[in-house]
Design a protein around this motif. Structure first.
Motif, PDB file in Angstrom:
ATOM      1  N   PRO A 104       0.894  -1.221   0.031  1.00 32.67           N
ATOM      2  CA  PRO A 104       0.153  -0.002   0.184  1.00 32.67           C
ATOM      3  C   PRO A 104       0.899   1.406  -0.018  1.00 32.67           C
ATOM      4  O   PRO A 104       0.307   2.418  -0.394  1.00 32.67           O
ATOM      5  N   ALA A 105       2.140   1.123   0.465  1.00 32.08           N
ATOM      6  CA  ALA A 105       2.878   2.449   0.469  1.00 32.08           C
ATOM      7  C   ALA A 105       4.257   2.141   0.489  1.00 32.08           C
ATOM      8  O   ALA A 105       4.767   0.704   0.818  1.00 32.08           O
ATOM      9  N   ARG A 106       5.322   3.121   0.278  1.00 28.04           N
ATOM     10  CA  ARG A 106       6.552   2.601   0.030  1.00 28.04           C
ATOM     11  C   ARG A 106       7.323   2.629   1.357  1.00 28.04           C
ATOM     12  O   ARG A 106       6.846   3.364   2.399  1.00 28.04           O
ATOM     13  N   ALA A 107       8.378   1.756   1.540  1.00 21.74           N
ATOM     14  CA  ALA A 107       9.298   1.592   2.835  1.00 21.74           C
ATOM     15  C   ALA A 107      10.352   2.566   2.805  1.00 21.74           C
ATOM     16  O   ALA A 107      10.405   3.229   4.014  1.00 21.74           O
ATOM     17  N   PHE A 108      10.564   2.949   1.579  1.00 26.73           N
ATOM     18  CA  PHE A 108      11.762   4.030   1.532  1.00 26.73           C
ATOM     19  C   PHE A 108      11.440   5.249   0.601  1.00 26.73           C
ATOM     20  O   PHE A 108      12.022   5.429  -0.321  1.00 26.73           O
ATOM     21  N   PRO A 109      10.178   6.037   0.986  1.00 19.71           N
ATOM     22  CA  PRO A 109      10.055   6.941   0.098  1.00 19.71           C
ATOM     23  C   PRO A 109      10.899   8.092  -0.317  1.00 19.71           C
ATOM     24  O   PRO A 109      10.758   8.634  -1.415  1.00 19.71           O
ATOM     25  N   ALA A 110      11.724   8.311   0.620  1.00 19.71           N
ATOM     26  CA  ALA A 110      12.711   9.339   0.220  1.00 19.71           C
ATOM     27  C   ALA A 110      13.938   8.899  -0.470  1.00 19.71           C
ATOM     28  O   ALA A 110      14.880   9.830  -0.662  1.00 19.71           O
ATOM     29  N   TRP A 111      14.504   7.676  -0.580  1.00 21.13           N
ATOM     30  CA  TRP A 111      15.513   7.284  -1.212  1.00 21.13           C
ATOM     31  C   TRP A 111      15.415   6.744  -2.396  1.00 21.13           C
ATOM     32  O   TRP A 111      14.644   5.486  -2.748  1.00 21.13           O
ATOM     33  N   ARG A 112      16.076   7.310  -3.546  1.00 23.26           N
ATOM     34  CA  ARG A 112      16.299   6.805  -4.843  1.00 23.26           C
ATOM     35  C   ARG A 112      16.822   5.616  -4.762  1.00 23.26           C
ATOM     36  O   ARG A 112      16.627   4.456  -5.270  1.00 23.26           O
ATOM     37  N   MET A 113      18.021   5.272  -4.004  1.00 26.48           N
ATOM     38  CA  MET A 113      18.646   4.284  -3.589  1.00 26.48           C
ATOM     39  C   MET A 113      19.514   4.402  -2.184  1.00 26.48           C
ATOM     40  O   MET A 113      20.594   4.892  -2.523  1.00 26.48           O
ATOM     41  N   GLY A 114      18.780   4.114  -1.184  1.00 27.39           N
ATOM     42  CA  GLY A 114      19.714   4.376  -0.069  1.00 27.39           C
ATOM     43  C   GLY A 114      20.658   3.003   0.053  1.00 27.39           C
ATOM     44  O   GLY A 114      20.590   2.125  -0.550  1.00 27.39           O
ATOM     45  N   PHE A 115      22.074   3.362   0.614  1.00 24.22           N
ATOM     46  CA  PHE A 115      22.890   2.218   0.736  1.00 24.22           C
ATOM     47  C   PHE A 115      23.297   2.299   2.057  1.00 24.22           C
ATOM     48  O   PHE A 115      23.745   3.280   2.932  1.00 24.22           O
ATOM     49  N   ALA A 116      23.466   1.046   2.645  1.00 23.01           N
ATOM     50  CA  ALA A 116      24.124   0.722   3.927  1.00 23.01           C
ATOM     51  C   ALA A 116      24.957  -0.517   3.974  1.00 23.01           C
ATOM     52  O   ALA A 116      24.668  -1.236   3.288  1.00 23.01           O
ATOM     53  N   ARG A 117      25.768  -0.508   5.214  1.00 20.48           N
ATOM     54  CA  ARG A 117      26.362  -1.942   5.378  1.00 20.48           C
ATOM     55  C   ARG A 117      25.707  -2.246   7.078  1.00 20.48           C
ATOM     56  O   ARG A 117      25.135  -1.282   7.431  1.00 20.48           O
ATOM     57  N   PRO A 118      25.609  -3.503   7.085  1.00 22.54           N
ATOM     58  CA  PRO A 118      24.736  -3.854   8.229  1.00 22.54           C
ATOM     59  C   PRO A 118      25.268  -2.935   9.497  1.00 22.54           C
ATOM     60  O   PRO A 118      24.108  -2.876  10.321  1.00 22.54           O
ATOM     61  N   GLU A 119      26.084  -2.986   9.655  1.00 18.59           N
ATOM     62  CA  GLU A 119      26.939  -2.236  10.748  1.00 18.59           C
ATOM     63  C   GLU A 119      26.082  -0.972  11.100  1.00 18.59           C
ATOM     64  O   GLU A 119      26.506  -0.137  11.914  1.00 18.59           O
ATOM     65  N   GLU A 120      25.790  -0.329  10.058  1.00 21.63           N
ATOM     66  CA  GLU A 120      25.085   0.989  10.182  1.00 21.63           C
ATOM     67  C   GLU A 120      23.884   1.152  10.481  1.00 21.63           C
ATOM     68  O   GLU A 120      23.192   2.152  10.385  1.00 21.63           O
ATOM     69  N   LEU A 121      23.134  -0.039  10.485  1.00 29.11           N
ATOM     70  CA  LEU A 121      21.759  -0.149  10.514  1.00 29.11           C
ATOM     71  C   LEU A 121      21.425  -0.295  12.267  1.00 29.11           C
ATOM     72  O   LEU A 121      22.400  -0.750  12.845  1.00 29.11           O
ATOM     73  N   GLY A 122      20.027   0.078  12.320  1.00 18.51           N
ATOM     74  CA  GLY A 122      19.512  -0.264  13.669  1.00 18.51           C
ATOM     75  C   GLY A 122      19.786  -1.808  14.122  1.00 18.51           C
ATOM     76  O   GLY A 122      19.790  -2.488  13.321  1.00 18.51           O
ATOM     77  N   GLU A 123      19.383  -1.915  15.265  1.00 17.14           N
ATOM     78  CA  GLU A 123      19.874  -3.242  15.972  1.00 17.14           C
ATOM     79  C   GLU A 123      18.875  -4.239  15.148  1.00 17.14           C
ATOM     80  O   GLU A 123      19.339  -5.286  14.878  1.00 17.14           O
ATOM     81  N   GLU A 124      17.565  -3.967  15.233  1.00 13.74           N
ATOM     82  CA  GLU A 124      16.700  -4.948  14.647  1.00 13.74           C
ATOM     83  C   GLU A 124      16.747  -5.062  13.274  1.00 13.74           C
ATOM     84  O   GLU A 124      16.985  -6.503  12.758  1.00 13.74           O
ATOM     85  N   ALA A 125      17.184  -4.270  12.332  1.00  8.46           N
ATOM     86  CA  ALA A 125      17.570  -4.358  10.848  1.00  8.46           C
ATOM     87  C   ALA A 125      18.731  -5.275  10.635  1.00  8.46           C
ATOM     88  O   ALA A 125      18.825  -5.963   9.952  1.00  8.46           O
ATOM     89  N   ARG A 126      19.645  -4.812  11.553  1.00 10.41           N
ATOM     90  CA  ARG A 126      20.693  -5.469  11.260  1.00 10.41           C
ATOM     91  C   ARG A 126      20.868  -7.077  11.769  1.00 10.41           C
ATOM     92  O   ARG A 126      21.096  -7.746  10.884  1.00 10.41           O
ATOM     93  N   ALA A 127      20.104  -7.265  12.755  1.00 15.90           N
ATOM     94  CA  ALA A 127      19.833  -8.691  13.182  1.00 15.90           C
ATOM     95  C   ALA A 127      19.250  -9.465  12.050  1.00 15.90           C
ATOM     96  O   ALA A 127      19.557 -10.728  11.532  1.00 15.90           O
ATOM     97  N   ALA A 128      18.316  -8.933  11.291  1.00 15.32           N
ATOM     98  CA  ALA A 128      17.384  -9.414  10.554  1.00 15.32           C
ATOM     99  C   ALA A 128      18.263  -9.522   9.270  1.00 15.32           C
ATOM    100  O   ALA A 128      18.075 -10.687   8.704  1.00 15.32           O
ATOM    101  N   ALA A 129      18.583  -8.797   8.730  1.00 20.99           N
ATOM    102  CA  ALA A 129      19.815  -8.559   7.779  1.00 20.99           C
ATOM    103  C   ALA A 129      20.768  -9.701   7.843  1.00 20.99           C
ATOM    104  O   ALA A 129      21.196 -10.640   6.573  1.00 20.99           O
ATOM    105  N   LEU A 130      21.254  -9.703   8.967  1.00 19.71           N
ATOM    106  CA  LEU A 130      22.453 -10.764   9.055  1.00 19.71           C
ATOM    107  C   LEU A 130      21.962 -12.167   8.985  1.00 19.71           C
ATOM    108  O   LEU A 130      22.514 -13.025   8.499  1.00 19.71           O
ATOM    109  N   SER A 131      20.685 -12.403   9.662  1.00 16.84           N
ATOM    110  CA  SER A 131      20.179 -13.692   9.643  1.00 16.84           C
ATOM    111  C   SER A 131      19.707 -14.133   8.105  1.00 16.84           C
ATOM    112  O   SER A 131      20.118 -15.431   7.895  1.00 16.84           O
ATOM    113  N   LEU A 132      19.351 -13.265   7.311  1.00 13.31           N
ATOM    114  CA  LEU A 132      18.831 -13.545   5.967  1.00 13.31           C
ATOM    115  C   LEU A 132      20.327 -13.699   5.093  1.00 13.31           C
ATOM    116  O   LEU A 132      20.252 -14.675   4.338  1.00 13.31           O
TER     117      LEU A 132
END
Ligand SMILES: Cc1cc2nc3c(=O)[nH]c(=O)nc-3n(C[C@H](O)[C@H](O)[C@H](O)COP(=O)(O)O)c2cc1C
Length: 150
Positions: free
Chosen positions: A87-115
């Motif tokens: 129904p809506a974008r998760a990243f409406p402001a980013w034409r393409m945001g870029f990050a490494r897992p260590e730059e993410l918040g704890e929950e996102a980092r844990a989820a990304a590393l598990s994937l």
């Protein structure tokens, strides 16, 4: 732009060779340029030779963009995890945001590393696996309010 018809496509892939910081910059530069013109937003995460990318936008442009990405020799072993209408974008402001897992918040980092772990161990990831769905949801939900560099 029809914001009630947003396709979200999420995949994982492996870099085919060593990618230097300049190679990543190059990928981001063309992504930001093209996505800005196409009405695509999203996020790209790079970790130990693997990419995790969320693309979102009108179905047709997302499909065309993904065709180009799939054909790109800089990565391979592409696993399309999720392709769905949202129904809506998760990243409406980013034409393409870029990050490494260590730059993410704890929950996102844990989820990304598990994937990444599931991907590197099994080489396959499917949205029908409940764990994968849960991890992707946890990842996306954790972004509300977090600001990453474009
Ligand atoms: C991991 C990865 C992610 C990419 N993400 C995008 C993207 O979001 N948008 C895009 O247009 N190109 C992306 N590309 C680049 C495309 O594969 C392709 O090189 C580019 O779209 C070609 O456009 P150009 O000729 O304008 O550079 C990505 C490439 C890689 C390896």
């Amino acid at each position: 732009m029809q914001e009630n018809a947003i396709t979200q496509l999420i995949y994982l892939s492996s870099a085919t060779g060593h990618l230097a910081a300049d190679d990543l910059k190059q990928i981001l530069k063309s992504s930001v340029r093209n996505n800005g013109a196409d009405g695509i937003t999203g996020l790209l995460i790079y970790h130990e030779g693997a990419f995790f990318q969320v693309l979102e936008g009108p179905a047709q442009v997302v499909a065309e963009c993904f065709d180009r990405i799939e054909a790109d020799a800089r990565h391979g072993r592409i696993i399309r995890m999720i392709e769905r209408q949202v129904p809506a974008r998760a990243f409406p402001a980013w034409r393409m945001g870029f990050a490494r897992p260590e730059e993410l918040g704890e929950e996102a980092r844990a989820a990304a590393l598990s994937l990444y772990d599931i991907y590197s161990e099994s080489g396959s990831l499917s949205a029908t696996v409940p764990d994968v769905r849960r991890l992707v949801s946890s990842f996306l939900n954790s972004f509300t309010g977090l600001s990453l560099k474009q």
